[in-house]
Design a protein around this motif. Structure first.
Motif, PDB file in Angstrom:
ATOM      1  N   ALA A 143      -5.895 -15.211   5.325  1.00 44.39           N
ATOM      2  CA  ALA A 143      -4.793 -14.953   6.252  1.00 44.39           C
ATOM      3  C   ALA A 143      -5.156 -13.708   7.054  1.00 44.39           C
ATOM      4  CB  ALA A 143      -3.493 -14.745   5.491  1.00 44.39           C
ATOM      5  N   ASP A 144      -5.056 -13.803   8.394  1.00 42.94           N
ATOM      6  CA  ASP A 144      -5.444 -12.707   9.278  1.00 42.94           C
ATOM      7  C   ASP A 144      -4.362 -12.454  10.319  1.00 42.94           C
ATOM      8  OD1 ASP A 144      -8.107 -12.693   8.157  1.00 42.94           O
ATOM      9  OD2 ASP A 144      -8.570 -14.401   9.456  1.00 42.94           O
ATOM     10  N   TYR A 145      -4.273 -11.227  10.795  1.00 40.75           N
ATOM     11  CA  TYR A 145      -3.477 -10.869  11.963  1.00 40.75           C
ATOM     12  C   TYR A 145      -4.467 -10.561  13.078  1.00 40.75           C
ATOM     13  CZ  TYR A 145       0.093  -8.882  14.944  1.00 40.75           C
ATOM     14  OH  TYR A 145       0.943  -8.645  15.999  1.00 40.75           O
ATOM     15  N   ILE A 158      -9.165 -26.522   6.665  1.00 43.51           N
ATOM     16  CA  ILE A 158      -8.012 -26.574   7.556  1.00 43.51           C
ATOM     17  C   ILE A 158      -7.735 -25.186   8.112  1.00 43.51           C
ATOM     18  CG2 ILE A 158      -5.543 -27.078   7.679  1.00 43.51           C
ATOM     19  CD1 ILE A 158      -6.004 -28.956   5.259  1.00 43.51           C
ATOM     20  N   SER A 159      -7.408 -25.129   9.411  1.00 47.83           N
ATOM     21  CA  SER A 159      -7.101 -23.877  10.075  1.00 47.83           C
ATOM     22  C   SER A 159      -5.733 -23.975  10.742  1.00 47.83           C
ATOM     23  CB  SER A 159      -8.166 -23.571  11.132  1.00 47.83           C
ATOM     24  OG  SER A 159      -7.820 -22.425  11.866  1.00 47.83           O
ATOM     25  N   LEU A 160      -4.918 -22.939  10.589  1.00 51.51           N
ATOM     26  CA  LEU A 160      -3.602 -22.862  11.215  1.00 51.51           C
ATOM     27  C   LEU A 160      -3.524 -21.554  11.989  1.00 51.51           C
ATOM     28  CD1 LEU A 160      -0.557 -24.060  11.205  1.00 51.51           C
ATOM     29  CD2 LEU A 160      -0.160 -22.216   9.579  1.00 51.51           C
ATOM     30  N   LYS A 161      -3.098 -21.627  13.253  1.00 47.10           N
ATOM     31  CA  LYS A 161      -2.918 -20.418  14.056  1.00 47.10           C
ATOM     32  C   LYS A 161      -1.522 -20.464  14.651  1.00 47.10           C
ATOM     33  CE  LYS A 161      -5.237 -17.528  17.428  1.00 47.10           C
ATOM     34  NZ  LYS A 161      -6.507 -17.392  18.147  1.00 47.10           N
ATOM     35  N   SER A 162      -0.797 -19.365  14.506  1.00 45.07           N
ATOM     36  CA  SER A 162       0.561 -19.291  15.008  1.00 45.07           C
ATOM     37  C   SER A 162       0.707 -18.023  15.843  1.00 45.07           C
ATOM     38  CB  SER A 162       1.534 -19.286  13.829  1.00 45.07           C
ATOM     39  OG  SER A 162       2.845 -19.401  14.284  1.00 45.07           O
ATOM     40  N   TRP A 163       1.125 -18.196  17.090  1.00 38.86           N
ATOM     41  CA  TRP A 163       1.211 -17.072  18.028  1.00 38.86           C
ATOM     42  C   TRP A 163       2.509 -16.311  17.817  1.00 38.86           C
ATOM     43  CZ3 TRP A 163      -2.709 -15.691  21.244  1.00 38.86           C
ATOM     44  CH2 TRP A 163      -3.764 -16.602  21.346  1.00 38.86           C
ATOM     45  N   ALA A 164       2.416 -14.980  17.711  1.00 38.53           N
ATOM     46  CA  ALA A 164       3.585 -14.112  17.636  1.00 38.53           C
ATOM     47  C   ALA A 164       4.060 -13.754  19.052  1.00 38.53           C
ATOM     48  CB  ALA A 164       3.265 -12.844  16.858  1.00 38.53           C
ATOM     49  N   LEU A 187       5.239 -19.229  10.079  1.00 37.09           N
ATOM     50  CA  LEU A 187       5.897 -20.305  10.808  1.00 37.09           C
ATOM     51  C   LEU A 187       7.273 -19.881  11.289  1.00 37.09           C
ATOM     52  CD1 LEU A 187       4.794 -23.382   8.689  1.00 37.09           C
ATOM     53  CD2 LEU A 187       3.903 -22.645  10.897  1.00 37.09           C
ATOM     54  N   SER A 188       7.982 -19.103  10.501  1.00 39.44           N
ATOM     55  CA  SER A 188       9.297 -18.598  10.912  1.00 39.44           C
ATOM     56  C   SER A 188       9.173 -17.600  12.050  1.00 39.44           C
ATOM     57  CB  SER A 188      10.000 -17.929   9.734  1.00 39.44           C
ATOM     58  OG  SER A 188      10.228 -18.855   8.713  1.00 39.44           O
ATOM     59  N   ALA A 189       8.227 -16.686  11.960  1.00 36.72           N
ATOM     60  CA  ALA A 189       8.057 -15.647  12.984  1.00 36.72           C
ATOM     61  C   ALA A 189       7.622 -16.234  14.320  1.00 36.72           C
ATOM     62  CB  ALA A 189       7.028 -14.626  12.523  1.00 36.72           C
ATOM     63  N   SER A 190       6.946 -17.373  14.298  1.00 32.84           N
ATOM     64  CA  SER A 190       6.423 -17.940  15.535  1.00 32.84           C
ATOM     65  C   SER A 190       7.392 -18.893  16.204  1.00 32.84           C
ATOM     66  CB  SER A 190       5.120 -18.679  15.249  1.00 32.84           C
ATOM     67  OG  SER A 190       5.396 -19.835  14.492  1.00 32.84           O
ATOM     68  N   SER A 191       8.604 -19.012  15.702  1.00 36.62           N
ATOM     69  CA  SER A 191       9.515 -20.013  16.237  1.00 36.62           C
ATOM     70  C   SER A 191       9.834 -19.804  17.714  1.00 36.62           C
ATOM     71  CB  SER A 191      10.804 -20.052  15.419  1.00 36.62           C
ATOM     72  OG  SER A 191      11.457 -18.807  15.493  1.00 36.62           O
ATOM     73  N   GLY A 248       1.851 -24.416  23.552  1.00 32.85           N
ATOM     74  CA  GLY A 248       2.150 -24.608  22.140  1.00 32.85           C
ATOM     75  C   GLY A 248       2.202 -23.288  21.412  1.00 32.85           C
ATOM     76  N   LYS A 249       2.939 -23.249  20.329  1.00 31.52           N
ATOM     77  CA  LYS A 249       3.042 -21.990  19.585  1.00 31.52           C
ATOM     78  C   LYS A 249       2.275 -22.015  18.279  1.00 31.52           C
ATOM     79  CE  LYS A 249       7.499 -23.686  18.354  1.00 31.52           C
ATOM     80  NZ  LYS A 249       8.805 -23.691  18.903  1.00 31.52           N
ATOM     81  N   THR A 250       2.027 -23.188  17.748  1.00 34.54           N
ATOM     82  CA  THR A 250       1.309 -23.305  16.481  1.00 34.54           C
ATOM     83  C   THR A 250       0.210 -24.347  16.627  1.00 34.54           C
ATOM     84  OG1 THR A 250       3.308 -22.736  15.257  1.00 34.54           O
ATOM     85  CG2 THR A 250       1.552 -23.800  14.020  1.00 34.54           C
ATOM     86  N   GLY A 251      -0.987 -23.987  16.176  1.00 38.84           N
ATOM     87  CA  GLY A 251      -2.114 -24.916  16.237  1.00 38.84           C
ATOM     88  C   GLY A 251      -2.609 -25.239  14.843  1.00 38.84           C
ATOM     89  N   LEU A 252      -2.869 -26.502  14.606  1.00 44.96           N
ATOM     90  CA  LEU A 252      -3.388 -26.975  13.325  1.00 44.96           C
ATOM     91  C   LEU A 252      -4.660 -27.750  13.590  1.00 44.96           C
ATOM     92  CD1 LEU A 252      -2.892 -27.269  10.256  1.00 44.96           C
ATOM     93  CD2 LEU A 252      -1.658 -29.378  10.773  1.00 44.96           C
ATOM     94  N   GLY A 253      -5.709 -27.444  12.818  1.00 44.19           N
ATOM     95  CA  GLY A 253      -6.967 -28.126  13.054  1.00 44.19           C
ATOM     96  C   GLY A 253      -7.948 -27.922  11.926  1.00 44.19           C
TER      97      GLY A 253
END
Length: 156
Positions: A76-78, A46-52, A20-24, A32-37
């Motif tokens: 957790a995946d990259y 629950i799935s969270l995706k945050s774009w770098a 969450l910090s890296a995707s700010s 959007g930069k962060t997706g929750l679903g």
């Protein structure tokens, strides 16, 4: 075994905070930069995706494994994305590497290699995905497994 579970939960929590910090400052192509679903399949949760940046993202999951293990699943995946030409919205093939832990009577810890398609809607901050992830577990024994499913995320 209890100390391993506590260490993994602490590590997962720190990874979420880091993602969450890296995707700010990063945004995906849909704004959007962060997706929750939610994801439905094996596991379901629950799935969270945050774009770098526009091609890379972090993907986290907290779910319930229904494959006979009857257990909590954390991954957790990259991810790396290759954007494909579509008429509307944005479609990407993605692949990545990550880890997973399953907490049941015995904890399972392994390496994931997710492969999937991610579609970002043109007119709404919504993304859809389909994924399969071969897994090699290292603890308690070396064994093969797989995850897979479909999901939707709201990007903010």
């Amino acid at each position: 075994m209890k100390s391993i579970k506590n260490s993994l939960l602490l590590t997962f929590s720190l990874v979420i905070i880091g993602v969450l910090s890296a995707s700010s400052n990063a945004q995906n192509t849909n704004g959007g930069k962060t997706g929750l679903g939610v994801m439905i399949g094996e596991p379901t949760g629950i799935s969270l995706k945050s774009w770098a940046n526009e091609k890379n993202a972090f993907d986290l999951g907290l779910a319930w494994s229904l494959s006979g293990k009857d257990a909590v699943h954390i991954h957790a995946d990259y991810l790396w994305h290759t954007w494909l030409d579509v008429e509307e919205g944005n479609l990407a093939f993605y692949y990545g590497v990550g880890g997973r832990a399953v907490f049941a009577n015995d904890a399972f810890i392994g390496l994931r290699v997710p492969l999937g398609l991610n579609y970002l809607a043109a007119e709404a901050p919504i993304g859809f995905f389909v994924e399969i992830a071969p897994i090699v577990d290292f603890l308690p024994d070396t064994d093969g497994d797989a995850n897979g499913g479909i999901g939707v995320r709201y990007y903010f």
